[in-house]
Design a protein around this motif. Structure first.
Motif, short mmCIF file in Angstrom:
data_model
loop_
_atom_site.label_atom_id
_atom_site.label_comp_id
_atom_site.label_asym_id
_atom_site.label_seq_id
_atom_site.Cartn_x
_atom_site.Cartn_y
_atom_site.Cartn_z
N TYR A 185 20.44 -0.35 -8.67
CA TYR A 185 21.77 -0.90 -8.91
C TYR A 185 22.17 -0.83 -10.38
O TYR A 185 23.22 -1.38 -10.76
N SER A 186 21.36 -0.18 -11.19
CA SER A 186 21.59 -0.22 -12.64
C SER A 186 22.93 0.37 -13.06
O SER A 186 23.49 -0.03 -14.09
N LYS A 187 23.47 1.31 -12.28
CA LYS A 187 24.73 1.95 -12.64
C LYS A 187 25.93 1.34 -11.91
O LYS A 187 27.06 1.83 -12.05
N TYR A 188 25.68 0.30 -11.12
CA TYR A 188 26.73 -0.24 -10.27
C TYR A 188 27.04 -1.71 -10.57
O TYR A 188 26.18 -2.47 -11.00
N LEU A 189 28.30 -2.09 -10.31
CA LEU A 189 28.70 -3.49 -10.21
C LEU A 189 28.72 -3.86 -8.73
O LEU A 189 28.63 -2.98 -7.87
N CYS A 190 28.85 -5.13 -8.42
CA CYS A 190 28.89 -5.56 -7.02
C CYS A 190 30.02 -6.55 -6.79
O CYS A 190 30.39 -7.33 -7.68
N SER A 191 30.58 -6.49 -5.57
CA SER A 191 31.47 -7.54 -5.08
C SER A 191 30.80 -8.10 -3.84
O SER A 191 30.67 -7.40 -2.82
N PHE A 192 30.32 -9.32 -3.92
CA PHE A 192 29.52 -9.90 -2.84
C PHE A 192 30.43 -10.49 -1.76
O PHE A 192 31.38 -11.22 -2.06
N ASP A 193 30.08 -10.17 -0.52
CA ASP A 193 30.84 -10.64 0.64
C ASP A 193 29.95 -11.49 1.52
O ASP A 193 28.86 -11.05 1.90
N MET A 194 30.37 -12.74 1.82
CA MET A 194 29.59 -13.60 2.70
C MET A 194 29.84 -13.19 4.15
O MET A 194 30.96 -13.32 4.64
N LEU A 195 28.82 -12.66 4.81
CA LEU A 195 28.98 -12.17 6.18
C LEU A 195 29.40 -13.28 7.13
O LEU A 195 29.02 -14.44 6.98
N GLY A 196 30.13 -12.92 8.15
CA GLY A 196 30.56 -13.86 9.18
C GLY A 196 31.97 -13.53 9.63
O GLY A 196 32.72 -12.87 8.92
N GLU A 197 32.30 -14.00 10.82
CA GLU A 197 33.62 -13.75 11.36
C GLU A 197 34.53 -14.96 11.09
O GLU A 197 34.19 -15.86 10.34
N SER A 198 35.69 -14.97 11.71
CA SER A 198 36.66 -16.05 11.49
C SER A 198 36.07 -17.41 11.86
O SER A 198 35.27 -17.51 12.78
#
Length: 474
Positions: free
Chosen positions: A193-206
């Motif tokens: 992941y050294s060359k990447y940024l991340c946008s974290f998404d919390m898994l789950g539905e509505s």
């Protein structure tokens, strides 16, 4: 107070007019707006060709090879995905065994034997052939062979059940960056992941009930704090971020109830935004089903114009190019950017709810769809939206979500060499070969961000099926 959603301004009225617009006339309009010169088309083709030839020489990973062989375009791939989607939600062994038997025993696994260059995939195919033979009913055989077959079936079912569960766990590890935000943040410290940024998404539905919404809110708040405390740079465009779904924050996030729940939902969002602002990290509002689009825009506008969020440019919005309103959405967002005097992060994607959008329109007996029905039409819309985003650097910070080499090449060609900044985005577990090569050789100064799901393996499959359908169809 949020004004009623039934009282749109001029830009929202224009947006509403394109909701279920005639497809062919709308595509002609988009083609006229996004036409490329012959020279540009030639450059794009050559860049895309270079990327494809380079990554085709790379050996596919185990999971990529398996998904390529058993894609959703064949019956066996659909059977495996149905099995995977249901398996982790079934509590008792008997029902699990019956489900495995139904999905594995009656498929033609033999036709996949030897079709992959991966030893793992071929070994898996052999396992599926043997498993289907054990599970298949053989009443037509002699009593002796039938008795032996039944014995093998009784002995084999627990083993097969355990093997299938283990396979689902392996699949989860490939597409989920971590089961908790703490584990996810630890994972992204590795060299991969050294060359990447991340946008974290919390898994789950509505959210289905109040307790669900409260749990998701707490998960988002905890994730923002953890990401912010781990940040080592004070720049929302160059640090890790978080993605949120509005449907997870209220169980009645629907058009008919919006007037009743809008203020409550806005208050929750404002609290999350204040926390993200404190650490100067990005918070992107994810796109969902088409009937929820206008509600999300009303809330987004209120948040961006809120004085308490001034001097923070981390509030972002995802826009789906497969919606006929996509370009009009960007006009609306640009107007908000100008009035608020803030640059807005816009994640441009093709869209992940195509199947449900088509089915819902058919169920209601409507004449026109809210989304484009052909991949090529979605591509034209994506191109028109990309041109709009890149042409307004004072209003937008563009984030281009794509795993398509031709789309990547198009963005590289369209972007002005002096553009102040944009980024590419990919899904965790997908498109790695493309971006490992592209950001090392072709776009060394451009950021790439990974959309990184966080959560339990049991929450993976609805998300994964949407993404596989999205990447297969678009």
């Amino acid at each position: 107070m949020i004004s009623s959603i039934q009282e749109p301004n001029a830009l929202r009225k224009r947006l509403q007019a394109f909701y279920r617009a005639d497809e062919k006339s709308h595509v002609r309009y988009l083609v006229e707006k996004s036409e490329l010169s012959a020279d540009s088309k030639n450059i794009i083709y050559n860049i895309a060709k270079q990327i494809v030839e380079k990554i085709r020489g790379n050996k596919l990973g185990i999971i990529d090879s398996f998904i390529q062989q058993y894609s959703l375009s064949n019956d066996e791939g659909v059977a495996l995905m149905c099995l995977a989607e249901s398996l982790l939600r079934i509590p008792d062994d008997y029902t699990i065994d019956e489900l495995i038997k139904d999905k594995i025993a009656n498929q033609e696994w033999n036709k996949h034997l030897g079709r992959s260059s991966s030893l793992f995939v071929n070994a898996s195919t052999w396992s599926l052939i043997i498993g289907s033979s054990i599970l298949r009913d053989n009443e037509g055989d002699s009593k002796f062979y039938y008795a032996i077959s039944k014995l093998l079936k009784n002995l084999g079912e627990p083993i097969i059940r355990k093997a299938v569960k283990q396979a689902m766990s392996i699949l989860g590890k490939h597409f989920i960056v971590g089961e908790t935000i703490a584990k996810a943040l630890e994972s992204v410290k590795s060299d991969d992941y050294s060359k990447y940024l991340c946008s974290f998404d919390m898994l789950g539905e509505s959210a289905c009930k109040v307790e669900d919404a409260e749990e998701y809110f707490n998960l988002y708040m905890h994730a923002i704090k953890a990401i912010g405390e781990a940040a080592d740079i004070n720049d929302c465009f160059k640090s890790q971020g978080v993605s949120i779904k509005l449907s997870s924050l209220h169980s009645r996030y629907e058009f008919s109830q919006f007037g009743n729940i809008a203020e409550e939902l806005r208050a929750k969002l404002l609290e999350l935004c204040h926390e993200a602002k404190k650490y100067n990290i990005s918070l992107c509002i994810d796109a969902e089903e088409s009937e929820r689009l206008e509600m999300s825009l009303v809330l987004f506008e209120q948040l961006r114009l809120d004085d308490s969020l001034s001097k923070w440019e981390g509030l972002g919005l995802a826009v789906q190019a497969y919606q006929k309103r996509a370009l009009s959405v960007l006009d609306f967002v640009e107007d908000v950017a100008i009035r608020s005097k803030h640059k807005i992060m816009v994640r441009l994607v093709k869209g992940a709810y195509w199947d449900s959008e088509i089915k819902r329109t058919q169920e209601f007996g409507l004449n026109d769809y809210s989304v484009f029905t052909r991949k090529s039409y979605t591509d034209v819309s994506y191109l028109a939206c990309a041109q709009k985003l890149l042409s307004k650097p004072n209003s937008f910070y563009p984030c281009f979500g794509t795993h398509n080499a031709y789309t990547f090449a198009t963005i590289i060609e369209l972007a002005d060499k002096n553009h102040p900044g944009f980024e590419f985005q990919r899904l965790h577990g997908m498109g790695k070969s493309l971006y490992d090569y592209a950001i090392s050789e072709l776009a060394t100064s451009i950021n790439c961000r990974i959309y990184a799901p966080v959560g339990k393996h049991s929450d993976l499959l609805p998300y994964l099926i949407r993404r596989l359908l999205e990447n297969g169809a678009n």
